[in-house]
Each structure stands twice: as structure tokens, then as C-alpha cells.
Design a protein around this motif. Structure first.
Motif, PDB file in Angstrom:
ATOM      1  N   ARG A  37       0.840  -1.197   0.000  1.00  0.00           N
ATOM      2  CA  ARG A  37       0.000   0.000   0.000  1.00  0.00           C
ATOM      3  C   ARG A  37       0.862   1.228   0.000  1.00  0.00           C
ATOM      4  N   GLY A  39       0.738   5.529  -1.123  1.00  0.00           N
ATOM      5  CA  GLY A  39      -0.186   6.592  -1.470  1.00  0.00           C
ATOM      6  C   GLY A  39       0.544   7.846  -1.856  1.00  0.00           C
ATOM      7  N   ARG A 483     -19.108   6.939  -3.216  1.00  0.00           N
ATOM      8  CA  ARG A 483     -18.752   6.123  -2.061  1.00  0.00           C
ATOM      9  C   ARG A 483     -19.087   6.863  -0.769  1.00  0.00           C
ATOM     10  N   ASP A 499     -20.316   1.355  -1.289  1.00  0.00           N
ATOM     11  CA  ASP A 499     -20.608   1.776  -2.658  1.00  0.00           C
ATOM     12  C   ASP A 499     -22.054   2.229  -2.723  1.00  0.00           C
ATOM     13  N   GLY A 526     -11.122  12.632  -3.215  1.00  0.00           N
ATOM     14  CA  GLY A 526     -10.437  11.389  -2.904  1.00  0.00           C
ATOM     15  C   GLY A 526      -9.676  11.401  -1.599  1.00  0.00           C
ATOM     16  N   ASP A 547      -5.831   8.734   2.032  1.00  0.00           N
ATOM     17  CA  ASP A 547      -6.072   8.639   0.593  1.00  0.00           C
ATOM     18  C   ASP A 547      -7.128   7.555   0.394  1.00  0.00           C
ATOM     19  N   SER A 549      -8.887   7.146  -2.506  1.00  0.00           N
ATOM     20  CA  SER A 549      -9.194   7.029  -3.930  1.00  0.00           C
ATOM     21  C   SER A 549      -9.466   5.588  -4.354  1.00  0.00           C
ATOM     22  N   ASP A 550      -8.863   4.635  -3.644  1.00  0.00           N
ATOM     23  CA  ASP A 550      -9.108   3.222  -3.924  1.00  0.00           C
ATOM     24  C   ASP A 550      -9.853   2.640  -2.730  1.00  0.00           C
ATOM     25  N   PRO A 551     -11.144   2.283  -2.891  1.00  0.00           N
ATOM     26  CA  PRO A 551     -11.918   1.801  -1.740  1.00  0.00           C
ATOM     27  C   PRO A 551     -11.377   0.509  -1.152  1.00  0.00           C
ATOM     28  N   HIS A 552     -10.554  -0.220  -1.917  1.00  0.00           N
ATOM     29  CA  HIS A 552      -9.977  -1.467  -1.425  1.00  0.00           C
ATOM     30  C   HIS A 552      -8.594  -1.251  -0.818  1.00  0.00           C
ATOM     31  N   ASN A 553      -8.138  -0.021  -0.835  1.00  0.00           N
ATOM     32  CA  ASN A 553      -6.769   0.222  -0.414  1.00  0.00           C
ATOM     33  C   ASN A 553      -6.646   1.616   0.202  1.00  0.00           C
TER      34      ASN A 553
END
Length: 681
Positions: A37, A39, A483, A499, A526, A547, A549-553
Motif C-alpha cells: 500500500r 499513497g 462512495r 458503494d 479522494g 487517501d 481514492s481506492d476503496p480497497h486500499n
């Protein structure tokens, strides 16, 4: 005592997380795949743009600071009947309801605002007396209202400073008898004053010391007083006022545990409600005698006697009891009439009474046929008894109510025009609406006892639930694009990523354990900002920047905690890349143009001993910081040098949330003191 938020963080967990996150940009531990991970900070605005924005802010037309226009809603205390009128104290005001036609009661008017939250009412001829106190018992007193127009009580006098140099002034119940005014102060004494001049009673201490006196009534030469004890029982006492200026304590009664949690005084008896229905004879000055007691099948929080029957409620339906023989109260039946959340009851006549509760409902109970009681009518209080947050849609105010859901109201008066109570169990632990964000014409509600509830407001006067997502102990919400981020304070702390591409079908994408509870959130482009209250001295509060910007990360970019031992509110000025933080020690302004390196721009002082929770709002070149000391308005044309313009008292109660209204006014929700509306008009 009200729970403003639910925060449970074990000390060991906090210590572990403090160590784990000390290194800085460490990804949050969550249920998403454990990939590497990293960012990159995402500035909200380039430096050149920030300079231009600041210049534009400085050119705004100077305007006067906002002033308190009104206060609506708040804590409910015992109402009072006068003919067909019912005076209902909530927060700093008294609403006046006309029950001449019980089937069609009318909100007839309201009294002038009191300096603090009203604790009790008493009437003497054409005058109404309201005891009040500020938060934390900072100040207290009595407001005198003229009833020349009974539907519009007008403030004509005030009693303040009655307790001299006492450290705390905890004005409570109030009564009138023998042309005297009696005021109970639960930490000081009983105070008495002549009503020869009804506008200017002069109170003096009776010298009997403090004691129970939340609920008070007068009968002949006795005052009845009741209230909860520090050991969670209930205390009753009688005060002999046969010598009106020299009252003396006559008798005392203590009920253990939850046998009695509330009483109704109807001379010569006090009816106790709780796990049992208790009948107590208060007529003998020498003793309070328990005449009869019967265990309740459902329990009750309030009740009243109508004729030879007692009606109780607050939990499951409406119970009816025969008290024709006070020594043997007899349960008759439980009726499927919803009285959940009822806290106070008021008999109007032998076959009609009211129940009022923290769900804002005023229930008129028709007791003409005790075997088949009915609701004659149901009305809703303006503002709400326990307002948590507010949003705005199509010219309407949308109020989040802690115990049940939302009301849609006139933004000027907060008179409710629509009410939505999503179906949840009639159990306070399964409720607790703690936070709300209104995104377009959709409201997302965080419910502590359940999770997320989504409400469609496309037709504001017909709000409807369109979806829900189970995520227990939800306490804060924020939206970035499609989100939603929901914070959990208890059994965590954690943050869920949801989501909401289709608001009618929210999907939990991932769940992330947080090192500290996300008390409030702000979001832009984001980047997610989380205000954290901290946990004792192990982790100081502050702001965590993520950060998202990535909902999984989710990736932590930075954490700022300098000079802020507890942060409970955020407001983002995206145009200038400035984050306004409500800290216990005052307002803090951060430059977040580099999200990896937030920089303190300015700090304003506050008394940390007077503040536990605080809130903040910003609009243009003005910022507002709210705490128990009031709402401070700052000119932030030059962010590095905020200038205090005005401090407005809000009765010593801390704002849960502050929101800007479309017309330029400011709404502050305080729970106990209701909604404070500040305006330039």
C-alpha cells in the motif's frame, strides 16, 4: 444523562495502535487484500490558486456577525395545563398547545426564549414561572412570563443570582403555594420568595439543604418533591410549608433500584412507575407511606391517573390499571397503542390525558372507556426533543432526531411538516441516530444500534426509506462521489467503505480498523479527513488524513495531533485548501494543500475545562467555533490571523453539529438546548 456519542476504546488496544502508527504513512489494517500500500498526496488546490482564492475572500463585502434569532426544541420537562391550554417546555422555550378539541389540537404559540434549558413550570394567576439552568449548572434562575395573552406568554421578569456565590447553580423543579414561589436547587437548597410583586419575586434560601426536587407539586401545606438518587434509586420527600416562609423537610422515602424511575403526583398520592406500579400516600407530613405495589408485566417510564384508573407507558403499548383500591392496584390490560419513548404524562380531566416523549410525539389519550382506551390525537413537537444534525433540501430543514429518525420542517420555525421513523425495534439500544449527511436529495443516516439507513428526499414532504445496511455502532458519515464512509466508535473503532452508486442498494466494499475513533469526517477529491477525540492520555486526538481514492486500499497519508488533545468537528474550505478543526482547546486552521504534510496556520484559545465536545463551520471568510462557552464567529479573511468578531451564548450546552443554511444563517444542534438558529437578519 444523555450519551452524545458511543466511544469504547480499550487502553491496551490504544497503546498498541499508537505504536503501530507512530511511523507515519502506514496503510490502515482492514478487510481488503493485503497488497503493498502506497499513497500519493493529492493537493486540493495548487499554491497559485490558493493565493487567488485568499485574495477573493478578502474582497468579500464586510457583513455583520450573526446573532441568535431563536432556539427551538430540546430537553422535555413536565408540562402544565391551564384551561384548554397545555404549556410544554422543551429546551429554552415553552410551546403552547390548545386542546379545546382533543381530536384536533392546535399549536397556538410559544413563550419568549429563556436564558437556559427550562426545568419546571408553575402558574400564579396571570403569570407563568419557568425555572432554567445552563449546561453544567453554570447559571440558573427563573423567568417570569405574563399570561395576559395565554397563547403568547411574554417575558416580563427574571430571577437570577439567587444562590449567591455558589460554585454551581442547579435550578430544578418549581411550585407556587400560599402566594409564594418555591424553587428547588438540587445542589444548594430550597429557595422561597413572596409573590406580592409577581414580576419580581426575591428568593432566599430556606436552609434545609439540597435534595430531590426535579419533579415538584404543591398540595395544601405540603410540597411534594421527587428525583433520582446518585445510587440510581428514586427519592421522594415532603416539605411542610404551613409556615410559608420557613419550609421544613417533613418526610422522606427512598425506592431502591428501578422499582420506581418516575412518579406522577396527584394528591394525596404519588404514583410510582418502573418495574412496579407503586401507590404512595403523601398526605401525612410525618411520613410517606407505601400503600400498595404491584409488579408491572411490561414496566413503564411514565403514567397518570384518570378517574379510578392509571395509564402507564414508555415501553410496550399502553397499560391500564384499576386503583379504585389504592392498596391493591390491579392490572387490567395491555393495549396495542404505541407509547414507546414516553417520558412525561399530564392528566387534563378525568377521561383525557397526555403522554409526551423523546420521540417528539404528544399523545392525547381518550380514557372514557378504560376497557378500550384510544389515542384522540397525535402531534409532533417543533425542533425535536433530541436533535442531532440538520440538512437542507428544496427550502426545507431536515432534522436528524436521536431516538427515531428525521423530521422535515419549516426552516424558520422548525415546525414539523413531515416525520419519518424507519422501522427498528422499540429498544433504545437498537436506535441512536448519531450523524447524517445529505447528498443531493438523499440523506444517509448513521444509526448507532443498527448501521446505515438511506432516505429519499426527492419529495421532501414525503420522505421514504429506500435502503439500509447493517453496520452496528455507526457514528459518523461522509460521501466522496459514489462512495460513502461510515465510522464506527464502539466495538472498533473502524471505518466502512460503502458503494452508493445505486443509493437504493448500498454495498459494503471494505472495512478498515482504525487506531482511533472517526468522530467526524470531511472529504474532498479522494482525500478523507477524520477527526479523532483521542482516548485518555494514551492517544491524543487530532486529524487523520487518508487517501481514499481506492476503496480497497485506504492509505494513511498523515496524522496531525499537535496542540489538539481532542478533535470532534471538521469543516473544509476546499477553495483555499484549509481544514478547520474543532479541538477541545479551540479552533485550529490547517493548510492541507499537501495532504502528506498538514501545517498549522492558526490557533484560537478556548477553555479545555469547559469543553468536552466542539463543532465548527466555515463559509467564505467567516468561521464559527462552537463549545460550551458559546459560538464564536471569526473573520478568517487572513487565515493565519483569525479575528474574533462575536461570541454568542447558547446556554452553556455544547453543539453536536453546526451547519450553514442556504440563506446564510447558521444552525447549531445541541441536543438538550435544541436547535440554535443564528442569522444576520
Amino acid at each position: 444523562m444523555k450519551i452524545r456519542r458511543h466511544l469504547a476504546i480499550a487502553a491496551a488496544w490504544a497503546a498498541l495502535m499508537a505504536t503501530a502508527f507512530a511511523a507515519g504513512n502506514i496503510a490502515l489494517q482492514g478487510s481488503a487484500p493485503q497488497a503493498a500500500r502506497t499513497g500519493t498526496a493529492k493537493p486540493l488546490l495548487a499554491e497559485g490558486d490558493r493565493t487567488g482564492a485568499a485574495a477573493a475572500a478578502g474582497q468579500q463585502t464586510a457583513r455583520k456577525p450573526l446573532s441568535l434569532k431563536t432556539s427551538v426544541g430540546g430537553d422535555l420537562s413536565q408540562p402544565l395545563a391551564y384551561g384548554d391550554l397545555v404549556y410544554v417546555p422543551t429546551g429554552r422555550r415553552v410551546s403552547v398547545w390548545n386542546y379545546a378539541n382533543p381530536a384536533m389540537p392546535v399549536l397556538a404559540g410559544s413563550a419568549d426564549m429563556a436564558p437556559g434549558v427550562i426545568q419546571g413550570l408553575a402558574r400564579h394567576g396571570k403569570y407563568l414561572y419557568a425555572s432554567w439552568r445552563e449546561g453544567s449548572c453554570r447559571r440558573g434562575g427563573v423567568v417570569v412570563y405574563s399570561l395576559a395573552n395565554p397563547q403568547r406568554p411574554r417575558r416580563v421578569g427574571e430571577v437570577a443570582g439567587y444562590a449567591g456565590d455558589a460554585e454551581r447553580t442547579c435550578a430544578a423543579g418549581i411550585a407556587v403555594a400560599h402566594n409564594r414561589l418555591y424553587l428547588f436547587d438540587t445542589e444548594n437548597d430550597l429557595y422561597v420568595g413572596s409573590l406580592a410583586d409577581p414580576r419580581r419575586p426575591r428568593l432566599r434560601a430556606a436552609g434545609i439543604g439540597p435534595g430531590a426536587g426535579t419533579l415538584v407539586a404543591a398540595s395544601g401545606n405540603l410540597l411534594y418533591a421527587g428525583g433520582k438518587s446518585f445510587l440510581f434509586g428514586y427519592l421522594l420527600r415532603t416539605i411542610d410549608i404551613s409556615v410559608p416562609d420557613a419550609p421544613r423537610e417533613a418526610a422522606f422515602y427512598s425506592s431502591p433500584g428501578t422499582e420506581i424511575v418516575n412518579v406522577g403526583f396527584q394528591a394525596p398520592y404519588a404514583y410510582g412507575f418502573g418495574h412496579s406500579l407503586s401507590v404512595l400516600d403523601m398526605s401525612d407530613p410525618a411520613q410517606v407511606q407505601l400503600v400498595g405495589s404491584t409488579e408491572m408485566p411490561y414496566g413503564a417510564l411514565t403514567g397518570m391517573r384518570l378517574g379510578q384508573h392509571v395509564y402507564t407507558g414508555g415501553f410496550h403499548g399502553l397499560d391500564v390499571w384499576s386503583v379504585a383500591d389504592p392498596a391493591q392496584p390491579m392490572f387490567m390490560a395491555n393495549h396495542d397503542l404505541r407509547t414507546f419513548a414516553a417520558r412525561h404524562a399530564l392528566p387534563l380531566r378525568d377521561d383525557l390525558g397526555l403522554m409526551l416523549g423523546s420521540d417528539d410525539r404528544l399523545l392525547a389519550i381518550d380514557g372514557r372507556n378504560p376497557d378500550k382506551p384510544q389515542f384522540a390525537s397525535e402531534r409532533v413537537q417543533p425542533g425535536g426533543v433530541n436533535p442531532m444534525d440538520v440538512g437542507f433540501v428544496d427550502g426545507y430543514a431536515v432534522l436528524l432526531q436521536y431516538d427515531y429518525g428525521i423530521t422535515v420542517a419549516n426552516p424558520n420555525t422548525l415546525v414539523p411538516l413531515a416525520r419519518l421513523e424507519p422501522p427498528l425495534p422499540d429498544d433504545m439500544e437498537a436506535r441512536g441516530y448519531t450523524a447524517m449527511t445529505v447528498h443531493g436529495k438523499t440523506a444517509y443516516l448513521a444509526v448507532w444500534g443498527y448501521g446505515l439507513i438511506v432516505v429519499d428526499l426527492s419529495a421532501p414532504l414525503k420522505p421514504r426509506e429506500i435502503a439500509r445496511l447493517e453496520y452496528p455502532y455507526a457514528s459518523s458519515v461522509a460521501v466522496i462521489g459514489n462512495r460513502l464512509y461510515v465510522g464506527k466508535n464502539t466495538n472498533g473503532p473502524s471505518m466502512g467503505v460503502v458503494d452508493i452508486t445505486d443509493p437504493s442498494n448500498p454495498v459494503l466494499v471494505s472495512n478498515w480498523w482504525m487506531p482511533d475513533a472517526p468522530w467526524a469526517m470531511a472529504a474532498q477529491g479522494g482525500i478523507l479527513y477524520s477527526a479523532e477525540a483521542g482516548s485518555s492520555e494514551i492517544i491524543y486526538g487530532g486529524v487523520r488524513i487518508i487517501d481514499a481514492s481506492d476503496p480497497h486500499n485506504l492509505v494513511e497519508l498523515a496524522r496531525w495531533d499537535a496542540d489538539c488533545d481532542s478533535a470532534t468537528g471538521l469543516s473544509l474550505d476546499a477553495a483555499r485548501s484549509l481544514l478547520y478543526v474543532a479541538c477541545r482547546r479551540g479552533l485550529r486552521i490547517l493548510d492541507v494543500s499537501n495532504a502528506k504534510a498538514p501545517r498549522l496556520v492558526a490557533a484560537t484559545p478556548a477553555d479545555p475545562d469547559a469543553t468536552t465536545f466542539s463543532a465548527v463551520a466555515v463559509r467564505g471568510n467567516r468561521a464559527w467555533y462552537g463549545s460550551g462557552n458559546g459560538i464564536e464567529e471569526y473573520d478568517v479573511s487572513v487565515p493565519s490571523a483569525p479575528r474574533l468578531l462575536k461570541r454568542t451564548s447558547i446556554a452553556g450546552y455544547e453543539p453536536v453539529q453546526m451547519r450553514n443554511a442556504p440563506d446564510g444563517s447558521l444552525f447549531a444542534t445541541t441536543q438538550a438546548a435544541g436547535v440554535q438558529i443564528l442569522t444576520a437578519k
